[in-house]
Design an enzyme around this catalytic site. Sequence first.
Site, PDB file in Angstrom:
ATOM      1  N   SER A  68       0.798  -1.235   0.000  1.00  0.00           N
ATOM      2  CA  SER A  68       0.000   0.000   0.000  1.00  0.00           C
ATOM      3  C   SER A  68       0.828   1.281   0.000  1.00  0.00           C
ATOM      4  O   SER A  68       0.258   2.358  -0.193  1.00  0.00           O
ATOM      5  CB  SER A  68      -0.928   0.032   1.204  1.00  0.00           C
ATOM      6  OG  SER A  68      -2.077  -0.704   0.917  1.00  0.00           O
ATOM      7  N   LYS A  71       0.371   3.454  -2.869  1.00  0.00           N
ATOM      8  CA  LYS A  71      -0.807   4.322  -3.004  1.00  0.00           C
ATOM      9  C   LYS A  71      -0.405   5.807  -3.023  1.00  0.00           C
ATOM     10  O   LYS A  71      -1.069   6.629  -3.649  1.00  0.00           O
ATOM     11  CB  LYS A  71      -1.814   4.021  -1.883  1.00  0.00           C
ATOM     12  CG  LYS A  71      -2.480   2.644  -2.089  1.00  0.00           C
ATOM     13  CD  LYS A  71      -3.328   2.157  -0.937  1.00  0.00           C
ATOM     14  CE  LYS A  71      -3.932   0.789  -1.317  1.00  0.00           C
ATOM     15  NZ  LYS A  71      -4.409  -0.026  -0.218  1.00  0.00           N
ATOM     16  N   TYR A 195      -4.377  -2.140 -10.221  1.00  0.00           N
ATOM     17  CA  TYR A 195      -4.215  -2.077  -8.755  1.00  0.00           C
ATOM     18  C   TYR A 195      -3.345  -3.226  -8.227  1.00  0.00           C
ATOM     19  O   TYR A 195      -2.425  -3.001  -7.423  1.00  0.00           O
ATOM     20  CB  TYR A 195      -5.602  -2.076  -8.090  1.00  0.00           C
ATOM     21  CG  TYR A 195      -5.518  -2.127  -6.589  1.00  0.00           C
ATOM     22  CD1 TYR A 195      -5.120  -1.002  -5.868  1.00  0.00           C
ATOM     23  CD2 TYR A 195      -5.785  -3.298  -5.893  1.00  0.00           C
ATOM     24  CE1 TYR A 195      -5.005  -1.057  -4.479  1.00  0.00           C
ATOM     25  CE2 TYR A 195      -5.675  -3.353  -4.511  1.00  0.00           C
ATOM     26  CZ  TYR A 195      -5.283  -2.237  -3.813  1.00  0.00           C
ATOM     27  OH  TYR A 195      -5.160  -2.286  -2.446  1.00  0.00           O
ATOM     28  N   TYR A 247      -4.217   3.640   7.861  1.00  0.00           N
ATOM     29  CA  TYR A 247      -5.564   3.061   8.003  1.00  0.00           C
ATOM     30  C   TYR A 247      -6.215   3.581   9.293  1.00  0.00           C
ATOM     31  O   TYR A 247      -6.102   4.755   9.604  1.00  0.00           O
ATOM     32  CB  TYR A 247      -5.513   1.521   7.999  1.00  0.00           C
ATOM     33  CG  TYR A 247      -4.568   0.940   6.995  1.00  0.00           C
ATOM     34  CD1 TYR A 247      -4.795   1.118   5.632  1.00  0.00           C
ATOM     35  CD2 TYR A 247      -3.438   0.217   7.375  1.00  0.00           C
ATOM     36  CE1 TYR A 247      -3.934   0.576   4.695  1.00  0.00           C
ATOM     37  CE2 TYR A 247      -2.579  -0.331   6.439  1.00  0.00           C
ATOM     38  CZ  TYR A 247      -2.827  -0.143   5.107  1.00  0.00           C
ATOM     39  OH  TYR A 247      -1.978  -0.657   4.190  1.00  0.00           O
TER      40      TYR A 247
HETATM   41  N1  GLU Z   1      -2.603  -5.817  -1.710  1.00  0.00           N
HETATM   42  C1  GLU Z   1      -3.223  -5.441  -0.479  1.00  0.00           C
HETATM   43  C2  GLU Z   1      -4.707  -5.462  -0.653  1.00  0.00           C
HETATM   44  O1  GLU Z   1      -5.208  -4.785  -1.518  1.00  0.00           O
HETATM   45  C3  GLU Z   1      -2.718  -4.105  -0.058  1.00  0.00           C
HETATM   46  C4  GLU Z   1      -3.079  -3.824   1.322  1.00  0.00           C
HETATM   47  C5  GLU Z   1      -2.101  -2.995   2.080  1.00  0.00           C
HETATM   48  O2  GLU Z   1      -0.886  -2.959   1.879  1.00  0.00           O
HETATM   49  O3  GLU Z   1      -2.615  -2.361   2.973  1.00  0.00           O
HETATM   50  O4  GLU Z   1      -5.384  -6.165   0.030  1.00  0.00           O
END
Ligand code: GLU
Length: 314
Positions: A68, A71, A195, A247
């Site tokens: 992530s 992102k 993604y 998060y």
């Molecule tokens: N590939 C993971 C997902 O989409 C990424 C999540 C993450 O790194 O928080 O579930």
Amino acid sequence: MSMNSVPLGSIVQEIAEEMKLAGDRGAVADYIPQLASVSPWHFGMAIVDMDGECHVAGDAQVPFSIQSITKVFALTMALGAVGDALWHRVGREPSGSAFNSIVQLEWERGIPRNPFINAGAIVVSDILLSHYEPAEVIGEFLQFMRMLTGDDSVAIDQIVARSERDTGFRNVALANYMRAFGNIHHPVDKTLGVYFHQCSLSMDCRQLARAGRFLMTGGRNPDTGLSVVTPQRARRILALMMTCGHYDGSGEFAHRVGLPGKSGVGGGILAIAPRIASIAVWSPGLNDRGNSQLGTLALERLVQRTGWSVFGPG
Ligand code: GLU
């Protein structure tokens, strides 16, 4: 605190030594075999400062799945493509729920809370796809990362990408749900193809800290002197990292570390001390919010010793 007064080389070494002794290392992500099989004993850290010096310790040159953390970079590219129109499709508020949560999407009619939860990042992938095929977007993304890092060896792990696709049922649900609200404009498998590949980028701490330099400098690539984003955009991306980068553990991270940061389930964290340093840390064991247990602890110790928290020393 001025850079010169901080003995960074020895601080990084000390922290890495302390992390070897840590008892609670968290639990590695287990939703795909490539992450489940990584040893929780890894710890790496790299700090690049404004003079371009890089201080590393531990496993700073062992590649890992940055997940992530990508992102941040995908958002940067999408803002470059469509500018602030992006914010019609993605919010800028902390979610307070898990990275892959679907609940808020119903109340908020398919507009994800922010670009750093999965739903928001999937919309960002969809935006990048406008007028292009998935392979072109993935190629552009890889080029962008190589440019920021100044290293052409940065690559996507195709085996991780396949596993992400084979197990990504929640992401498929998120994408379909948002499509039902009209907030995904392309076929879901194309958007998710972008993604899943983006998530599967492998980098080591040294490369990741280098990739974050444009956020440390107010938008400039130190290798070329050219602007990657405007100072205003760099500042706004950092604000999002501070409020949404961990998060539903973003408040806790701000409380303990006080730097804009972005974590990934591979156990990496990119943290930026604006105008001072770009920092990457990696330890695969995660806490109960899905953020690196020792990565967070290491950054907490770093700010205590350097006074780098944006909220001041202490
Ligand atoms: N590939 C993971 C997902 O989409 C990424 C999540 C993450 O790194 O928080 O579930």
